[in-house]
Design an enzyme around this catalytic site. Sequence first.
Site: not given
Length: 165
Positions: A43, A48-50, A53
């Site tokens: 998401a 974590g995804c930030t 990325a």
Amino acid sequence: MSQPDRLSPGDTAPEFSLVDDTGADVALSDFLGKKVVVYFYPAAMTPGCTKQACDFTDSLDSLRAQGYEVVGISPDKPAKLAKFRERDHLTITLLSDPDKQVMRDYGAFGEKKLYGKTVEGVIRSTIVVDEDGKVFLAQYNVKATGHVAKLRKDLKLNNADEEPR
């Protein structure tokens, strides 16, 4: 729930065409002749995804210098991906897979453990596809933090702060 079929080095990477955060279609075949890091994350705009990325964005110039492009795929809608790009100044390609079909094709959606429970969801995964559209490296259940550094090591790429010899 079942374990998804995972890709292995030498497999032909499944073709896909998805919409990016600007509404443009992006296909795997657009990258033929280049190596592409295709990574799947649960998401946009989560911690974590930030981190992942931003790490890919920070490494993008040095990855490109060594012939790699980076594509991040999540179930998020293009409008949310556009906010994610803007908020975190991302320069990688962000693609929307709302029906999760590409994730399934790549073995990046299925049964996983989350806080000790078995759930169905996005499996944080990275698939490196070579210039001919074949899987070069397939990593599943990767950690968000430190993943890009590990990937660079696994691909035997020099670090961004080192000059190529």
